[in-house]
Design a protein around this motif. Structure first.
Motif, PDB file in Angstrom:
ATOM      1  N   ILE A  43       0.838  -1.204   0.000  1.00 14.42           N
ATOM      2  CA  ILE A  43       0.000   0.000   0.000  1.00 14.42           C
ATOM      3  C   ILE A  43       0.873   1.253   0.000  1.00 14.42           C
ATOM      4  O   ILE A  43       0.615   2.195  -0.757  1.00 14.42           O
ATOM      5  CB  ILE A  43      -0.962   0.007   1.203  1.00 14.42           C
ATOM      6  N   ILE A  44       1.907   1.269   0.810  1.00 12.96           N
ATOM      7  CA  ILE A  44       2.808   2.434   0.871  1.00 12.96           C
ATOM      8  C   ILE A  44       3.460   2.662  -0.484  1.00 12.96           C
ATOM      9  O   ILE A  44       3.554   3.799  -0.960  1.00 12.96           O
ATOM     10  CB  ILE A  44       3.859   2.246   1.982  1.00 12.96           C
ATOM     11  N   ASN A  45       3.899   1.588  -1.139  1.00 18.90           N
ATOM     12  CA  ASN A  45       4.532   1.719  -2.462  1.00 18.90           C
ATOM     13  C   ASN A  45       3.555   2.242  -3.512  1.00 18.90           C
ATOM     14  O   ASN A  45       3.934   3.023  -4.377  1.00 18.90           O
ATOM     15  CB  ASN A  45       5.096   0.375  -2.921  1.00 18.90           C
ATOM     16  N   LYS A  46       2.303   1.834  -3.423  1.00 19.48           N
ATOM     17  CA  LYS A  46       1.301   2.255  -4.418  1.00 19.48           C
ATOM     18  C   LYS A  46       0.803   3.678  -4.179  1.00 19.48           C
ATOM     19  O   LYS A  46       0.429   4.361  -5.130  1.00 19.48           O
ATOM     20  CB  LYS A  46       0.099   1.303  -4.402  1.00 19.48           C
ATOM     21  N   THR A  47       0.750   4.106  -2.928  1.00 17.61           N
ATOM     22  CA  THR A  47       0.141   5.405  -2.613  1.00 17.61           C
ATOM     23  C   THR A  47       1.134   6.485  -2.211  1.00 17.61           C
ATOM     24  O   THR A  47       0.768   7.649  -2.166  1.00 17.61           O
ATOM     25  CB  THR A  47      -0.878   5.254  -1.458  1.00 17.61           C
ATOM     26  N   ASP A  48       2.357   6.095  -1.881  1.00 21.25           N
ATOM     27  CA  ASP A  48       3.341   7.040  -1.338  1.00 21.25           C
ATOM     28  C   ASP A  48       2.842   7.703  -0.056  1.00 21.25           C
ATOM     29  O   ASP A  48       3.178   8.838   0.251  1.00 21.25           O
ATOM     30  CB  ASP A  48       3.718   8.122  -2.354  1.00 21.25           C
ATOM     31  N   ARG A  49       1.996   6.992   0.682  1.00 16.95           N
ATOM     32  CA  ARG A  49       1.481   7.483   1.961  1.00 16.95           C
ATOM     33  C   ARG A  49       1.728   6.427   3.014  1.00 16.95           C
ATOM     34  O   ARG A  49       1.588   5.237   2.761  1.00 16.95           O
ATOM     35  CB  ARG A  49      -0.019   7.748   1.883  1.00 16.95           C
TER      36      ARG A  49
END
Length: 83
Positions: free
Chosen positions: A31-37
Motif C-alpha cells: 500500500i505504501i509503495n502504491k500510494t506514497d502514503r
C-alpha cells in the motif's frame, strides 16, 4: 468512508486476488509503495475487518498470514454495498 480508505481497500483487493498468503506487513508495504502514503499494520487490519463486515469479502488468517478465500470483483462489491 473517505477516498484514502477506498483506495487502500482497492489496492488490497488487487493484491490479494491471487489468493496467496501474505503477512500484514507485506500488505502494508505494498500500500505504501502504491500510494506514497504511510499506512500502519492496524490500518490494514481495520480495512480487512471492514471489508469482511461491509463488503462480504471473506479471508482466512493464521500464523503464516492472511489470504482471500475467493477472488473478489471489487467494483461489484462496492456497488452492492452502495445499494
Amino acid at each position: 468512508m473517505n477516498i484514502n480508505k477506498l483506495r487502500r481497500i482497492g489496492i488490497i483487493c488487487n493484491l490479494m486476488n491471487d489468493l496467496q498468503v501474505r503477512k500484514t506487513k507485506d500488505i502494508t508495504k505494498h500500500i505504501i509503495n502504491k500510494t506514497d502514503r504511510y499506512c500502519c499494520k492496524s490500518t490494514v487490519e481495520k480495512d480487512l475487518h471492514w471489508m469482511y463486515w461491509e463488503l462480504d469479502i471473506e479471508h482466512e488468517g493464521g500464523p503464516d498470514g492472511i489470504k482471500f478465500t475467493d477472488k473478489v470483483d471489487f467494483l461489484k462489491q462496492i456497488e452492492l454495498w452502495i445499494q
